[in-house]
Design a protein around this motif. Structure first.
Motif: not given
Length: 171
Positions: A1-13
């Motif tokens: 879940m932490r990895a998911y939340v950290r990934g949401l504002p990431g650079e991936s389009e």
């Protein structure tokens, strides 16, 4: 879940199981998909918990304000709930997107999002089979952005969210 939340504002389009797993350094999307598809979640309960935390910590009844805004989430596909060709301030044009109506509490002690609603264009809310496929229950009907904002403000008032009223003389 932490990895998911950290990934949401990431650079991936695009944010999906594959891209979020890659951003987290995982070898495949299985763990992200399991998180998104199989675990029960209570979105409204989480919203209420966040609002309660704001009431207890940065909430300010004298100087706090409730801020309503909408934002567009650009989408490439058509399967996400509420996706339609509509105006998005994010894009500055009519584009394929979702529109979220957001409510925040802000004061000199901090700011936090405390509520959210997904705007469903009438042509989407009237298509009940498409709504069901997107996980939107039959109880969810078309509502304008201002109506969604009013409902969020009413929930916040009922929950005791602290904010002050500003008169025209104070502006």
């Amino acid at each position: 879940m932490r990895a998911y939340v950290r990934g949401l504002p990431g650079e991936s389009e695009r944010k999906n199981g594959w891209t979020l797993a890659e951003a987290a350094g995982q070898s495949g999307p299985e763990r992200m998909r399991r998180l998104l598809n199989f675990y029960a979640r209570d979105s409204d309960g989480l919203r209420d918990d966040v609002r309660q935390s704001v009431v207890e910590v940065p909430g300010d009844a004298r100087h706090g304000v409730l801020v309503v805004d909408e934002t567009g989430f650009l989408k490439k596909g058509v399967r996400s709930a509420g996706v339609a060709r509509q105006y998005s301030g994010t894009a500055g044009r009519i584009d394929n997107c979702q529109i979220g109506v957001l409510l925040a509490h802000a004061s000199d002690r901090g700011r936090a999002l405390i509520d959210r609603e997904l705007y469903l264009p009438r042509e989407r809310s009237d298509d009940r089979s498409r709504c069901r496929a997107a996980g939107i229950g039959d109880e969810v009907a078309f509502a304008t952005g201002p109506a969604l904002a009013r409902a969020m403000i009413e929930r916040s008032v009922a929950a005791g969210a602290p904010f002050g009223w500003v008169s025209a003389d104070e502006i």
